[in-house]
Design a protein around this motif. Structure first.
Motif, PDB file in Angstrom:
ATOM      1  N   VAL A  18       5.999  -5.873  -4.943  1.00 15.09           N
ATOM      2  CA  VAL A  18       6.421  -5.620  -3.510  1.00 15.09           C
ATOM      3  C   VAL A  18       5.687  -6.532  -2.622  1.00 15.09           C
ATOM      4  O   VAL A  18       6.634  -6.780  -1.642  1.00 15.09           O
ATOM      5  CB  VAL A  18       5.784  -3.959  -3.209  1.00 15.09           C
ATOM      6  N   TYR A  19       4.350  -6.811  -2.589  1.00 12.49           N
ATOM      7  CA  TYR A  19       3.778  -7.850  -1.595  1.00 12.49           C
ATOM      8  C   TYR A  19       4.587  -8.977  -1.578  1.00 12.49           C
ATOM      9  O   TYR A  19       5.093  -9.599  -0.644  1.00 12.49           O
ATOM     10  CB  TYR A  19       2.410  -7.721  -1.839  1.00 12.49           C
ATOM     11  N   SER A  20       4.669  -9.777  -2.987  1.00 17.67           N
ATOM     12  CA  SER A  20       5.378 -11.305  -2.913  1.00 17.67           C
ATOM     13  C   SER A  20       6.840 -11.088  -2.693  1.00 17.67           C
ATOM     14  O   SER A  20       7.253 -12.110  -1.963  1.00 17.67           O
ATOM     15  CB  SER A  20       5.118 -11.490  -4.354  1.00 17.67           C
ATOM     16  N   GLY A  21       7.321  -9.795  -2.707  1.00 15.68           N
ATOM     17  CA  GLY A  21       8.948  -9.719  -2.739  1.00 15.68           C
ATOM     18  C   GLY A  21       9.068  -9.652  -1.125  1.00 15.68           C
ATOM     19  O   GLY A  21       9.965 -10.706  -0.594  1.00 15.68           O
ATOM     20  N   VAL A  22       8.274  -9.116  -0.305  1.00 19.02           N
ATOM     21  CA  VAL A  22       8.384  -9.044   1.002  1.00 19.02           C
ATOM     22  C   VAL A  22       7.983 -10.324   1.779  1.00 19.02           C
ATOM     23  O   VAL A  22       8.733 -10.720   2.777  1.00 19.02           O
ATOM     24  CB  VAL A  22       7.613  -7.807   1.498  1.00 19.02           C
ATOM     25  N   VAL A  23       6.933 -10.844   1.397  1.00 20.19           N
ATOM     26  CA  VAL A  23       6.492 -12.237   1.902  1.00 20.19           C
ATOM     27  C   VAL A  23       7.529 -13.249   1.569  1.00 20.19           C
ATOM     28  O   VAL A  23       8.008 -13.798   2.540  1.00 20.19           O
ATOM     29  CB  VAL A  23       5.264 -12.696   1.197  1.00 20.19           C
ATOM     30  N   VAL A  78       1.038  -1.181  -0.044  1.00 19.48           N
ATOM     31  CA  VAL A  78       0.068  -0.013   0.011  1.00 19.48           C
ATOM     32  C   VAL A  78       0.921   1.302   0.098  1.00 19.48           C
ATOM     33  O   VAL A  78       0.628   2.100  -0.865  1.00 19.48           O
ATOM     34  CB  VAL A  78      -0.914   0.046   1.037  1.00 19.48           C
ATOM     35  N   TRP A  79       1.761   1.393   0.699  1.00 20.08           N
ATOM     36  CA  TRP A  79       2.629   2.585   0.814  1.00 20.08           C
ATOM     37  C   TRP A  79       3.507   2.699  -0.044  1.00 20.08           C
ATOM     38  O   TRP A  79       3.704   3.867  -0.708  1.00 20.08           O
ATOM     39  CB  TRP A  79       3.635   2.349   2.216  1.00 20.08           C
ATOM     40  N   VAL A  80       4.087   1.741  -0.841  1.00 16.64           N
ATOM     41  CA  VAL A  80       5.150   1.978  -2.092  1.00 16.64           C
ATOM     42  C   VAL A  80       4.399   2.280  -3.152  1.00 16.64           C
ATOM     43  O   VAL A  80       4.532   3.354  -3.985  1.00 16.64           O
ATOM     44  CB  VAL A  80       5.724   0.715  -2.355  1.00 16.64           C
ATOM     45  N   THR A  81       3.284   1.722  -3.186  1.00 15.22           N
ATOM     46  CA  THR A  81       2.089   2.035  -4.287  1.00 15.22           C
ATOM     47  C   THR A  81       1.588   3.397  -4.222  1.00 15.22           C
ATOM     48  O   THR A  81       1.675   4.303  -5.379  1.00 15.22           O
ATOM     49  CB  THR A  81       1.152   1.229  -4.645  1.00 15.22           C
TER      50      THR A  81
END
Length: 403
Positions: A333-338, A198-201
C-alpha cells in the motif's frame, strides 16, 4: 529505560553492517561532490544546504510562514507548500546549538538518513532476513538520486518516519505506527501514503479478527491464532490500540492542511490552491505522459524519452514482482501510493526520481536477488553502482535545475 536499552542494543548490532555500508556509500558521494564542485569553482556545502528547496525550508525555520514569490507569468510560489516538521527541527537545533539554520538542516538530514537506513533494514530484516536487509539499505544508498539523502531536504526525514511506522505496523505496535505516521504527515504531502498503509492494514486486521471469530468453533481456530502470532500480529494488544493508532495516523497532515486553509481563508481546499500556485497537482499522469511524448519530437531528446519509459516500466515491474513475492500489505500500500503520487503529479518532471526515493519497498525484489548472490559478486555490483551514483549525483547537483 533499561528495557528499552536491552531491546535497542541487539537491534543496533544487527543493523551495524548495513549502517556502516550506508555511511561508506554516502561518504563516497559527498567526497565526489566536493571534488567535482571544486573543479567547477562551486561550493559543495552550498549545493547541499542553500539551494532550491533547502532555501525554502531554512526561510520557514528563520522567518515562519507567509513568504511568497510572484512570478512574471502570474504564478505565486508560497512557502505554505512546505510542510513544517523539518523547519521546526532546524529551528530547534539553531536555538539550542551554535548551528545556523542551514547547518541545522544538514545535520537533521544526516541523522535522519541514518535513521532511515536503519528503518529500511528493520523492515526488510523482519520480512526477509538480515542479509536482504543489508542489501536493501545499500541499494537505497546507491540510488542515482541518493545524494539527496545528504541534502537539507525532507526526503530522509520522511523516509525515516515512514520506514519505522511501517515496521511498527508489521510488528503490531499500532500506537507507535500512528504517531510516526502523523509525524510523516507533517513532513511531506506524501505522508498520505503512510496513513493509507496504517489504515488499510488496520481494516484488514479487523476483517481477519472477524473471520477468526467466525472460525472460533472450528478445529482450525487454534492454528489461525498461532499463524497470526507468527506473522508479527499481536492480538493481546487488542483492537483498542489498533483503533487509536489509526485515529492518530492522519492527524499531522490534517492539522497542517486545515491550518493552511484557515490562514489562506480558502477552507479545507486551501492547500490545493497553494500547490496550484506552483503548477503542481494530481492529474492521473496526463501531464507526465505528454511530457514524455514531447521528447520524441527530435532524435536527441527521443533517447531521453525512451529512458523515461524504461524507468517507469522498471518501477511498475518492481511493484508487480513485489506483489508476486508476497510483500506484506502495508509495504504494498505504501509503495503503491508513493509511486502513484510521484508519477501522476502534474509538474516538476525532473524531480520524479527524487519523489520516488522514499518508496524503498520497490527495492526489495532487487535486494532479495542481491542477497542470494555470492558475497564477492554482490560487493562488486554495489561498488560499481555506488561509484556511478556518486558521479551522477555530483553532476546532477552542479547542474542548473533543482533535483
Amino acid at each position: 529505560m533499561t528495557d528499552l536499552g536491552t531491546r535497542t542494543e541487539p537491534a543496533l548490532r544487527r543493523a551495524a553492517p548495513a549502517l556502516l555500508g550506508y555511511a561508506a556509500v554516502r561518504a563516497l558521494g559527498l567526497l565526489t561532490l566536493a571534488l567535482w564542485s571544486a573543479a567547477r569553482d562551486k561550493n559543495a556545502y552550498t549545493l547541499l544546504t542553500a539551494r532550491w528547496d533547502a532555501l525554502w525550508y531554512t526561510r520557514v525555520a528563520e522567518l515562519g510562514y507567509g513568504y511568497e514569490v510572484r512570478l512574471p507569468n502570474g504564478d505565486v510560489h508560497s512557502n505554505l507548500a512546505f510542510f513544517p516538521l523539518l523547519p521546526w527541527l532546524e529551528r530547534l537545533l539553531h536555538a539550542t546549538t551554535p548551528l545556523s539554520f542551514a547547518d541545522a538542516g544538514f545535520v537533521v538530514a544526516l541523522l535522519a538518513s541514518l535513521a532511515a537506513a536503519w528503518g529500511v533494514f528493520a523492515v526488510t530484516e523482519h520480512v526477509y532476513g538480515s542479509r536482504a536487509g543489508v542489501c536493501a539499505v545499500l541499494l537505497w544508498a546507491v540510488l542515482p538520486v541518493g545524494i539527496v539523502q545528504s541534502m537539507a531536504y525532507s526526503e530522509s526525514l520522511f523516509t525515516a518516519l515512514a520506514a519505522w511506522s511501517l515496521y511498527a505496523v508489521l510488528t503490531g505496535r499500532w500506537v507507535t505506527a500512528g504517531l510516526l505516521a502523523s509525524l510523516a504527515g507533517l513532513t511531506r504531502p506524501v505522508g498520505l501514503a503512510v496513513v493509507a498503509a496504517v489504515w488499510v492494514t488496520g481494516i484488514a486486521a479487523f476483517l481477519r479478527d472477524r473471520r477468526d471469530r467466525d472460525l472460533s468453533g472450528s478445529p482450525r481456530a487454534g492454528s489461525v491464532v498461532r499463524n497470526r502470532d507468527a506473522a508479527g500480529e499481536h492480538p493481546a494488544r487488542g483492537p483498542v490500540r489498533r483503533v487509536l493508532g489509526m485515529a492518530l495516523a492522519p492527524l499531522g497532515a490534517a492539522a497542517y492542511v486545515l491550518w493552511v486553509g484557515h490562514r489562506t481563508g480558502k477552507g479545507p481546499l486551501g492547500y490545493l490552491d497553494v500547490q496550484a500556485g506552483w503548477r503542481n497537482g494530481f492529474d492521473g499522469g496526463y501531464a507526465f505522459a505528454r511530457f514524455v511524448a514531447d521528447k520524441f519530437t527530435s532524435f536527441p531528446s527521443a533517447l531521453a524519452g525512451a529512458g523515461l519509459i524504461v524507468g517507469v516500466g522498471l518501477v511498475v515491474w518492481l511493484y508487480v514482482v513485489g506483489v508476486r513475492q508476497g510483500q506484506p500489505l502495508p509495504l504494498l500500500v505504501y509503495s503503491g501510493v508513493v509511486t502513484a503520487l510521484a508519477l501522476c503529479a502534474s509538474s516538476y518532471f525532473g524531480s520524479k526520481p527524487r519523489l520516488l526515493m522514499p518508496a524503498f519497498p520497490l527495492l526489495l525484489p532487487l535486494a532479495l536477488a542481491l542477497a542470494r548472490a555470492r558475497t564477492r559478486r554482490s560487493a562488486v555490483i554495489v561498488a560499481l553502482i555506488a561509484t556511478a551514483s556518486a558521479l551522477y549525483g555530483a553532476f546532477w547537483l552542479n547542474g542548473s535545475g533543482p533535483p
